[in-house]
Write a protein that holds these residues in place. Structure first.
Motif, PDB file in Angstrom:
ATOM      1  N   LEU A 190       0.792  -1.224   0.000  1.00  0.00           N
ATOM      2  CA  LEU A 190       0.000   0.000   0.000  1.00  0.00           C
ATOM      3  C   LEU A 190       0.832   1.285   0.000  1.00  0.00           C
ATOM      4  CD1 LEU A 190      -3.186  -0.587   2.187  1.00  0.00           C
ATOM      5  CD2 LEU A 190      -3.066   0.168  -0.199  1.00  0.00           C
ATOM      6  N   PRO A 191       1.918   1.385   0.788  1.00  0.00           N
ATOM      7  CA  PRO A 191       2.692   2.631   0.746  1.00  0.00           C
ATOM      8  C   PRO A 191       3.243   2.967  -0.639  1.00  0.00           C
ATOM      9  CG  PRO A 191       3.289   1.344   2.684  1.00  0.00           C
ATOM     10  CD  PRO A 191       2.431   0.462   1.828  1.00  0.00           C
ATOM     11  N   VAL A 192       3.464   1.952  -1.458  1.00  0.00           N
ATOM     12  CA  VAL A 192       3.932   2.189  -2.824  1.00  0.00           C
ATOM     13  C   VAL A 192       2.749   2.539  -3.724  1.00  0.00           C
ATOM     14  CG1 VAL A 192       5.427   1.326  -4.651  1.00  0.00           C
ATOM     15  CG2 VAL A 192       5.606   0.354  -2.355  1.00  0.00           C
ATOM     16  N   ILE A 193       1.667   1.805  -3.570  1.00  0.00           N
ATOM     17  CA  ILE A 193       0.493   1.989  -4.421  1.00  0.00           C
ATOM     18  C   ILE A 193      -0.113   3.373  -4.242  1.00  0.00           C
ATOM     19  CG2 ILE A 193      -1.867   1.190  -4.861  1.00  0.00           C
ATOM     20  CD1 ILE A 193      -0.898  -1.622  -3.965  1.00  0.00           C
ATOM     21  N   GLU A 194      -0.253   3.801  -2.983  1.00  0.00           N
ATOM     22  CA  GLU A 194      -1.027   5.008  -2.692  1.00  0.00           C
ATOM     23  C   GLU A 194      -0.362   6.298  -3.136  1.00  0.00           C
ATOM     24  OE1 GLU A 194      -1.849   4.550   1.456  1.00  0.00           O
ATOM     25  OE2 GLU A 194      -3.751   3.485   1.060  1.00  0.00           O
ATOM     26  N   GLN A 195       0.913   6.249  -3.508  1.00  0.00           N
ATOM     27  CA  GLN A 195       1.536   7.485  -3.987  1.00  0.00           C
ATOM     28  C   GLN A 195       1.269   7.738  -5.474  1.00  0.00           C
ATOM     29  OE1 GLN A 195       5.787   7.353  -3.466  1.00  0.00           O
ATOM     30  NE2 GLN A 195       6.031   5.448  -4.601  1.00  0.00           N
ATOM     31  N   ILE A 196       0.585   6.784  -6.113  1.00  0.00           N
ATOM     32  CA  ILE A 196       0.225   6.930  -7.528  1.00  0.00           C
ATOM     33  C   ILE A 196      -1.276   7.166  -7.628  1.00  0.00           C
ATOM     34  CG2 ILE A 196       0.225   5.810  -9.787  1.00  0.00           C
ATOM     35  CD1 ILE A 196       3.022   6.432  -8.740  1.00  0.00           C
ATOM     36  N   PRO A 197      -1.723   8.204  -8.338  1.00  0.00           N
ATOM     37  CA  PRO A 197      -3.163   8.462  -8.482  1.00  0.00           C
ATOM     38  C   PRO A 197      -3.892   7.251  -9.071  1.00  0.00           C
ATOM     39  CG  PRO A 197      -1.886  10.314  -9.311  1.00  0.00           C
ATOM     40  CD  PRO A 197      -0.900   9.221  -9.038  1.00  0.00           C
ATOM     41  N   GLU A 198      -5.130   7.063  -8.662  1.00  0.00           N
ATOM     42  CA  GLU A 198      -5.901   5.891  -9.103  1.00  0.00           C
ATOM     43  C   GLU A 198      -5.976   5.782 -10.620  1.00  0.00           C
ATOM     44  OE1 GLU A 198      -9.675   5.070  -7.388  1.00  0.00           O
ATOM     45  OE2 GLU A 198      -9.062   5.693  -5.382  1.00  0.00           O
ATOM     46  N   ALA A 199      -6.081   6.917 -11.303  1.00  0.00           N
ATOM     47  CA  ALA A 199      -6.209   6.890 -12.757  1.00  0.00           C
ATOM     48  C   ALA A 199      -4.947   6.396 -13.442  1.00  0.00           C
ATOM     49  CB  ALA A 199      -6.560   8.290 -13.265  1.00  0.00           C
ATOM     50  N   ARG A 200      -3.852   6.377 -12.710  1.00  0.00           N
ATOM     51  CA  ARG A 200      -2.574   5.969 -13.308  1.00  0.00           C
ATOM     52  C   ARG A 200      -2.088   4.624 -12.776  1.00  0.00           C
ATOM     53  NH1 ARG A 200       1.889  10.081 -12.412  1.00  0.00           N
ATOM     54  NH2 ARG A 200       3.032   8.389 -13.423  1.00  0.00           N
ATOM     55  N   ARG A 201      -2.984   3.857 -12.201  1.00  0.00           N
ATOM     56  CA  ARG A 201      -2.518   2.578 -11.647  1.00  0.00           C
ATOM     57  C   ARG A 201      -3.542   1.472 -11.877  1.00  0.00           C
ATOM     58  NH1 ARG A 201      -3.616   4.878  -5.601  1.00  0.00           N
ATOM     59  NH2 ARG A 201      -5.514   3.687  -5.144  1.00  0.00           N
ATOM     60  N   THR A 202      -3.016   0.259 -12.043  1.00  0.00           N
ATOM     61  CA  THR A 202      -3.818  -0.963 -12.068  1.00  0.00           C
ATOM     62  C   THR A 202      -3.285  -1.855 -10.964  1.00  0.00           C
ATOM     63  OG1 THR A 202      -4.240  -0.821 -14.452  1.00  0.00           O
ATOM     64  CG2 THR A 202      -4.472  -2.985 -13.415  1.00  0.00           C
ATOM     65  N   VAL A 203      -4.167  -2.346 -10.119  1.00  0.00           N
ATOM     66  CA  VAL A 203      -3.757  -3.103  -8.930  1.00  0.00           C
ATOM     67  C   VAL A 203      -4.333  -4.509  -9.024  1.00  0.00           C
ATOM     68  CG1 VAL A 203      -3.816  -3.179  -6.416  1.00  0.00           C
ATOM     69  CG2 VAL A 203      -3.716  -0.963  -7.594  1.00  0.00           C
ATOM     70  N   ILE A 204      -3.461  -5.505  -9.063  1.00  0.00           N
ATOM     71  CA  ILE A 204      -3.885  -6.908  -9.178  1.00  0.00           C
ATOM     72  C   ILE A 204      -3.218  -7.709  -8.065  1.00  0.00           C
ATOM     73  CG2 ILE A 204      -3.940  -8.972 -10.614  1.00  0.00           C
ATOM     74  CD1 ILE A 204      -3.707  -7.193 -13.066  1.00  0.00           C
ATOM     75  N   PHE A 205      -3.987  -8.116  -7.105  1.00  0.00           N
ATOM     76  CA  PHE A 205      -3.468  -8.948  -6.018  1.00  0.00           C
ATOM     77  C   PHE A 205      -4.397 -10.149  -5.837  1.00  0.00           C
ATOM     78  CE2 PHE A 205      -1.157  -5.123  -5.377  1.00  0.00           C
ATOM     79  CZ  PHE A 205       0.019  -5.494  -4.746  1.00  0.00           C
ATOM     80  N   GLY A 206      -4.228 -11.123  -6.720  1.00  0.00           N
ATOM     81  CA  GLY A 206      -5.013 -12.344  -6.632  1.00  0.00           C
ATOM     82  C   GLY A 206      -6.400 -12.252  -7.212  1.00  0.00           C
ATOM     83  N   ARG A 207      -6.750 -11.128  -7.816  1.00  0.00           N
ATOM     84  CA  ARG A 207      -8.108 -10.962  -8.332  1.00  0.00           C
ATOM     85  C   ARG A 207      -8.237 -11.304  -9.810  1.00  0.00           C
ATOM     86  NH1 ARG A 207      -9.620  -5.014  -6.236  1.00  0.00           N
ATOM     87  NH2 ARG A 207      -7.536  -4.628  -7.064  1.00  0.00           N
ATOM     88  N   GLU A 208      -7.149 -11.675 -10.432  1.00  0.00           N
ATOM     89  CA  GLU A 208      -7.172 -12.055 -11.848  1.00  0.00           C
ATOM     90  C   GLU A 208      -6.466 -13.395 -12.025  1.00  0.00           C
ATOM     91  OE1 GLU A 208      -8.737 -10.440 -14.203  1.00  0.00           O
ATOM     92  OE2 GLU A 208      -9.221  -8.589 -13.114  1.00  0.00           O
ATOM     93  N   HIS A 209      -6.828 -14.087 -13.091  1.00  0.00           N
ATOM     94  CA  HIS A 209      -6.175 -15.354 -13.427  1.00  0.00           C
ATOM     95  C   HIS A 209      -4.696 -15.105 -13.690  1.00  0.00           C
ATOM     96  CE1 HIS A 209      -5.280 -19.091 -15.530  1.00  0.00           C
ATOM     97  NE2 HIS A 209      -6.454 -19.558 -15.141  1.00  0.00           N
ATOM     98  N   LEU A 210      -3.860 -16.079 -13.352  1.00  0.00           N
ATOM     99  CA  LEU A 210      -2.421 -15.911 -13.553  1.00  0.00           C
ATOM    100  C   LEU A 210      -2.061 -15.718 -15.027  1.00  0.00           C
ATOM    101  CD1 LEU A 210      -0.701 -18.361 -11.038  1.00  0.00           C
ATOM    102  CD2 LEU A 210      -0.563 -15.862 -11.072  1.00  0.00           C
ATOM    103  N   LEU A 211      -2.839 -16.258 -15.923  1.00  0.00           N
ATOM    104  CA  LEU A 211      -2.540 -16.038 -17.337  1.00  0.00           C
ATOM    105  C   LEU A 211      -2.928 -14.622 -17.768  1.00  0.00           C
ATOM    106  CD1 LEU A 211      -3.392 -19.458 -19.015  1.00  0.00           C
ATOM    107  CD2 LEU A 211      -1.210 -18.598 -18.142  1.00  0.00           C
TER     108      LEU A 211
END
Length: 321
Positions: free
Chosen positions: A200-221
């Protein structure tokens, strides 16, 4: 004609093992393939050409997973049996050719060792095959406006291998600051579900419009299809790092209590950056493997930044030749 491919429970080792599978896919297209592996790694094999079956092997008491595997495949005649886990299974199944890895050779990278096992030098690079639907989903998740995409993997399967998160945050801040290489980049943050809070400390310094966050919510492929689009992947030694390297994109892996000579991101576009302390010095000075502390403290942001820009420069020079 059929091939039985027995490989790792761990994601990273399973990705590296695709080097062997790739050789047989490309040289023996008549083989129908069955893969046996751990449940975590199983999804990366779902798009293997000529795949007939995936057998998941969740660990059971008293080796029950091996008995279960044997029962599920003993009635088939196998033209090739490959066991990269060194079990006795290959020798108690009906088949023509058996290839069994008997142990690790720490004088070689694991991919090179696997190449030697099958008599191929240089070995094929690992490959994670993806499906059209995985590529389509990646196109939905990531922008297609020409901006570079920077992939970040701040977690790992063991806290000892995790570079301090504040250093990840500082590196991302530098890379995306005005005038820098990734000033206008889109950020792709990846990890296992339990690594999200750490990141989170890394993610939150980037505006939401400029980031895609995937932590187990998508298929590995889908993750692999996303990694194919990044201009750079930066992460700790992990399965995701090996997945990134398998795409051929520039991949910078961070190493401390693991050996980059055996497990560095494989291929011409892979780069390993080590702590100032050697692997052996880290191990010799470790107090408790389970104390929850990182063993990556002697790796500075400056050293990582230098490695990134040097690696990207080499990548671009190769492209222009």
């Amino acid at each position: 004609m059929r091939l039985l491919f027995i490989t790792s429970n761990r994601l990273g080792d399973a990705v590296l093992s695709t080097s062997v599978l790739r050789h047989f896919v490309e040289t023996r297209p008549e083989l129908r393939i069955t893969v046996a592996c751990g449940p975590v790694a199983a999804p990366i094999f779902e798009a293997v050409p000529n795949l007939e079956r995936i057998i998941t092997m969740p660990k059971q008491k008293r080796g029950g997973h091996w008995w279960r595997l044997w029962k599920s495949v003993v009635s088939t005649w196998w033209d090739v049996i490959i066991d990269l886990r060194g079990s006795a299974t290959a020798f108690v199944l009906p088949g023509r050719k058996r290839i069994v890895l008997s142990g690790n050779d720490d004088s070689l990278h694991r991919v090179e060792q696997l190449g030697r096992l099958i008599g191929v030098s240089p070995p094929p690079a690992p490959q994670v095959w993806v499906r059209p639907k995985d590529k389509a989903r990646a196109n939905q998740l990531l922008p297609r406006d020409g901006r570079p995409i920077l992939g970040i993997g701040a977690g790992a399967n063991w806290f000892g291998k995790i570079w301090p998160v504040e250093r990840f945050a500082e590196t991302v801040k530098r890379l995306t600051s005005p005038g820098e290489r990734f000033e206008n980049a889109h950020l792709l943050f990846l990890g296992a579900p339990d690594e999200y809070a750490l990141s989170l400390p890394v993610i939150e310094q980037i505006p939401e419009a400029r980031r895609t966050v995937i932590f187990g919510r998508e298929h590995l492929l889908t993750v692999e299809a996303c990694l194919q689009k990044v201009a750079l992947y930066l992460g700790n030694d992990s399965g995701l790092m090996h997945m990134a390297a398998a795409t051929g994109v520039p991949t910078v892996g961070l190493f401390g209590p693991s050996k980059e000579e055996n497990y560095g991101p494989y291929g011409d576009n892979g780069c390993a950056v080590r702590t100032d302390w050697s692997y052996q010095k880290i191990i010799d000075n470790r107090v408790d493997r389970f104390d929850g502390k990182t063993l990556m403290g002697t790796l500075s942001v400056d050293k990582v930044m230098d490695a990134i820009y040097q690696h990207l420069g080499q990548f671009e020079r190769k492209k222009t030749k």
